[in-house]
Design a protein around this motif. Structure first.
Motif, mmCIF file in Angstrom:
data_model
loop_
_atom_site.group_PDB
_atom_site.id
_atom_site.type_symbol
_atom_site.label_atom_id
_atom_site.label_comp_id
_atom_site.label_asym_id
_atom_site.label_seq_id
_atom_site.Cartn_x
_atom_site.Cartn_y
_atom_site.Cartn_z
ATOM 1 N N ALA A 1 1.523 2.810 -14.597
ATOM 2 C CA ALA A 1 0.209 3.731 -14.126
ATOM 3 C C ALA A 1 0.568 5.048 -13.732
ATOM 4 N N SER A 2 -0.721 5.802 -14.216
ATOM 5 C CA SER A 2 -0.800 7.177 -13.633
ATOM 6 C C SER A 2 -1.649 7.339 -12.333
ATOM 7 N N VAL A 3 -1.214 7.940 -11.468
ATOM 8 C CA VAL A 3 -2.024 8.322 -10.036
ATOM 9 C C VAL A 3 -2.301 9.593 -9.925
ATOM 10 N N HIS A 4 -3.553 10.216 -9.806
ATOM 11 C CA HIS A 4 -3.919 11.610 -9.713
ATOM 12 C C HIS A 4 -4.350 11.682 -8.419
ATOM 13 N N VAL A 5 -3.784 12.689 -7.560
ATOM 14 C CA VAL A 5 -4.095 12.996 -6.027
ATOM 15 C C VAL A 5 -5.009 14.326 -6.427
ATOM 16 N N THR A 6 -6.064 14.496 -5.916
ATOM 17 C CA THR A 6 -6.821 15.741 -5.887
ATOM 18 C C THR A 6 -7.568 16.126 -4.749
ATOM 19 N N ASN A 7 -7.645 17.414 -4.742
ATOM 20 C CA ASN A 7 -8.568 17.612 -3.225
ATOM 21 C C ASN A 7 -9.799 17.617 -3.336
ATOM 22 N N VAL A 8 -10.592 17.250 -4.577
ATOM 23 C CA VAL A 8 -12.043 17.092 -4.596
ATOM 24 C C VAL A 8 -12.253 15.830 -4.178
ATOM 25 N N ALA A 9 -13.111 15.839 -3.192
ATOM 26 C CA ALA A 9 -13.697 14.559 -2.349
ATOM 27 C C ALA A 9 -14.551 13.873 -3.061
ATOM 28 N N LYS A 10 -14.660 12.562 -2.937
ATOM 29 C CA LYS A 10 -15.551 11.669 -4.004
ATOM 30 C C LYS A 10 -16.904 11.713 -3.279
ATOM 31 N N VAL A 11 -18.051 11.884 -4.108
ATOM 32 C CA VAL A 11 -19.440 11.928 -3.598
ATOM 33 C C VAL A 11 -20.064 10.590 -4.042
ATOM 34 N N ASN B 1 0.830 -1.284 0.246
ATOM 35 C CA ASN B 1 -0.161 -0.088 -0.001
ATOM 36 C C ASN B 1 0.838 1.163 0.056
ATOM 37 N N ILE B 2 0.251 2.162 -0.637
ATOM 38 C CA ILE B 2 1.058 3.807 -0.589
ATOM 39 C C ILE B 2 -0.215 4.498 -0.136
ATOM 40 N N ILE B 3 0.202 5.628 0.543
ATOM 41 C CA ILE B 3 -0.751 6.573 0.915
ATOM 42 C C ILE B 3 -0.504 7.857 0.439
ATOM 43 N N ALA B 4 -1.650 8.407 -0.202
ATOM 44 C CA ALA B 4 -1.323 9.836 -0.882
ATOM 45 C C ALA B 4 -0.945 10.705 0.228
ATOM 46 N N LYS B 5 0.003 11.654 0.055
ATOM 47 C CA LYS B 5 0.335 12.742 1.045
ATOM 48 C C LYS B 5 -0.232 14.217 0.769
ATOM 49 N N SER B 6 0.047 14.382 -0.626
ATOM 50 C CA SER B 6 -0.337 15.753 -1.236
ATOM 51 C C SER B 6 -0.913 15.864 -2.524
ATOM 52 N N VAL B 7 -1.289 16.763 -3.262
ATOM 53 C CA VAL B 7 -2.158 16.672 -4.370
ATOM 54 C C VAL B 7 -0.961 16.879 -5.567
ATOM 55 N N GLY B 8 -1.085 16.225 -6.525
ATOM 56 C CA GLY B 8 -0.185 16.131 -7.758
ATOM 57 C C GLY B 8 -0.535 14.719 -8.438
#
Length: 186
Positions: free
Chosen positions: A150-160, A114-121
């Motif tokens: 693979a490309s991973v996108h870390v965003t500030n938008v929360a999943k609804v 597992n990896i945990i997203a730390k910041s947006v990017g």
């Protein structure tokens, strides 16, 4: 005679290239928010016998944190006396493995973690410097092909989450019934 020698060399070269081993990468999520967890799985298929390997997985330590406690592999099941090491550096994770007896699985889970997203990017996960070696005394490198970068996108938008269909059906029926009753009263 030269034609026969050329033909034999050609056939042998095709046979050696046809047995390329494949490493496939899969991610549990490709779009996440900070503090979300992503499971990374590396599957190996069509492998010949080997007893050592090393490879790097490019990953930004400013965007993701490797969870050492989540690491798993089918290689521990085949031989509990093998040595598997994972190190996190600034821009990649380094994997190395040595086994006292040759591994002869043709399809197995090479690594899961597992990896945990730390910041947006955005980060592209790719395998690099891949080297698998056949048992001693041959110590010949195997032909490896990688798939699933693979490309991973870390965003500030929360999943609804979407509303449940059955809830919308009940509410729609209630409003429709209320309108029919109110309309019939006039």
């Amino acid at each position: 005679m030269k034609k026969y020698i050329t033909l034999i060399i050609l056939v042998l070269s095709f046979c050696s290239n046809a047995n390329a081993s494949i490493i496939t990468m899969s991610l549990s999520e490709q779009t996440v928010t900070p503090s979300d967890t992503i499971e990374v799985q590396l599957w190996a298929s069509e492998f010949e016998e080997f007893d050592a390997f090393m490879f790097d997985l490019t990953i930004s330590s400013t965007l993701f944190e490797y969870q050492e406690s989540s690491f798993g592999s089918d290689l521990f099941i085949s031989n509990p006396f093998s040595f598997f090491e994972v190190n996190q550096y600034t821009e990649y994770l380094s994997f190395s493995f040595v086994d006292l007896t040759p591994v002869s699985n043709s399809y197995f889970l090479l690594a899961s973690f597992n990896i945990i997203a730390k910041s947006v990017g955005i980060d592209n996960l790719t395998l690099e410097n891949t080297a698998f070696y056949q048992p001693y005394p041959a110590t010949q490198a195997l032909n490896i092909s990688t798939e699933g970068n693979a490309s991973v996108h870390v965003t500030n938008v929360a999943k609804v989450s979407e509303p449940a269909t059955w809830l919308m059906f009940i509410l729609g029926s209630w409003f429709l019934r209320k309108n029919i009753i109110n309309h019939n009263q006039f």
